[in-house]
Design an enzyme around this catalytic site. Structure first.
Site, PDB file in Angstrom:
ATOM      1  N   ASP A   1       0.566  -1.035  -0.065  1.00  0.00           N
ATOM      2  CA  ASP A   1      -0.325   0.021  -0.243  1.00  0.00           C
ATOM      3  C   ASP A   1       1.147   1.835  -0.156  1.00  0.00           C
ATOM      4  O   ASP A   1       1.959   1.041   0.305  1.00  0.00           O
ATOM      5  CB  ASP A   1      -0.430  -0.676   1.314  1.00  0.00           C
ATOM      6  CG  ASP A   1      -1.691  -0.742   1.054  1.00  0.00           C
ATOM      7  OD1 ASP A   1      -2.289  -1.348   0.208  1.00  0.00           O
ATOM      8  OD2 ASP A   1      -2.284  -1.398   2.220  1.00  0.00           O
TER       9      ASP A   1
ATOM     10  N   TYR B   1       7.022  -9.814   6.612  1.00  0.00           N
ATOM     11  CA  TYR B   1       6.852  -8.842   7.616  1.00  0.00           C
ATOM     12  C   TYR B   1       7.232  -8.321   8.653  1.00  0.00           C
ATOM     13  O   TYR B   1       7.328  -9.189   9.330  1.00  0.00           O
ATOM     14  CB  TYR B   1       5.207  -8.499   7.049  1.00  0.00           C
ATOM     15  CG  TYR B   1       4.674  -8.285   4.889  1.00  0.00           C
ATOM     16  CD1 TYR B   1       4.432  -7.137   5.327  1.00  0.00           C
ATOM     17  CD2 TYR B   1       4.214  -8.873   4.863  1.00  0.00           C
ATOM     18  CE1 TYR B   1       4.570  -6.435   3.731  1.00  0.00           C
ATOM     19  CE2 TYR B   1       3.441  -9.034   3.412  1.00  0.00           C
ATOM     20  CZ  TYR B   1       3.566  -7.711   3.206  1.00  0.00           C
ATOM     21  OH  TYR B   1       3.187  -7.577   1.394  1.00  0.00           O
TER      22      TYR B   1
END
EC number: 5.4.99.12
Length: 265
Positions: free
Chosen positions: A56, A116
């Site tokens: 994003d 992540y």
């Protein structure tokens, strides 16, 4: 892949702050836009770069993986590819590795997992060097509740309530397809580095905004604003409301993408 072409595999690092995310955007602004442009400028060919997945706007990457097809007549070493592309890219995007891959390699479909990391800045004063690089949370945190929540995440769960709807199908339909929202978290760890807390997640895949919603939920619980049982309900009851806590994008980093050849690394 068309005859006369070879497949180039790229490892890409980028600071997400100035970009509108990974995906190519109409009018530009996506990291993918910049890579496509850099290849055209560097070697004079039109190539469509594909990524292992989207990030994003504002999300960073240490090891995004991409591929593209270039003519076999373009004969350059791995070092030359890195140098040529980096010379044509903004300084916030770097090619850290370039190799010629097997013709059948696909950076998205061959991936078997991702890692992540989420960074949280703890001191009262936010360092100017951490602005847009970490989530600033000052104040008491229940570290034991945080560690317990992380361990609760390990395993296979339906993350429908800890993810967002990207808009490609109605929410009622998404809720009725648990196979699309079930993921396995192999590892969820906390590193206390003093000024910074790092939450790291390794799994077979992650849904839209899943890591950010997990972190936001864990922080809400760790700050004493919700009962730890809330996380249990989010994981075990797929019919309730989604979490209303989403961590900001600035603290999130795509660390690496896992493929069969590096599954144990």
């Amino acid at each position: 892949m068309a005859p006369g072409f070879k497949r180039l595999r790229l490892t890409v690092a980028y600071c997400g702050t100035p970009w509108r995310g990974w995906q190519s955007q109409t009018g530009g602004g996506g990291v993918q836009n910049e890579l496509n442009t850099a290849i055209r400028r560097a070697v004079g060919v039109q190539a469509l770069v594909q990524g292992s997945g989207r990030t994003d706007a504002g999300v960073h990457a240490l090891g995004q993986v991409a591929h593209c097809d270039v003519p076999e007549t373009v004969r350059m070493s791995a070092e030359a590819w890195c140098n040529a592309l980096n010379a044509c890219l903004p300084l916030s995007i770097r090619i850290t590795e370039a190799t010629v891959a097997e013709p059948t390699f696909h950076c998205r479909f061959d991936a078997i997992g991702k890692v992540y990391r989420y960074r949280i800045w703890r001191p009262r004063l936010l360092s100017p060097f951490e602005a847009d690089r970490a989530w600033h949370i000052h104040g008491p945190l229940d570290i034991e509740a945080l560690r317990a929540g992380l361990q609760h995440l390990v395993g296979t769960h339906n993350f429908v309530r800890l993810s967002a709807n990207r808009g490609d199908l109605p929410e009622t339909q998404r809720r009725a397809l648990p196979e699309k929202t079930t993921r396995t978290i192999h590892r969820a760890e906390l590193r206390d580095l003093g000024d910074v807390l790092e939450l790291e997640f390794e799994g077979d895949g992650f849904l839209y905004k899943m890591v950010r919603m997990i972190v936001g939920t864990l922080m809400h619980i760790s700050r004493g604003r919700a009962n730890p049982d809330w996380l249990t309900d989010l994981l075990e009851n797929p019919h309730g409301l989604q979490s209303n806590q989403t961590a900001p994008s600035c603290g999130l980093y795509l660390v690496s993408v896992k493929y069969p050849e590096n599954a144990s690394t």
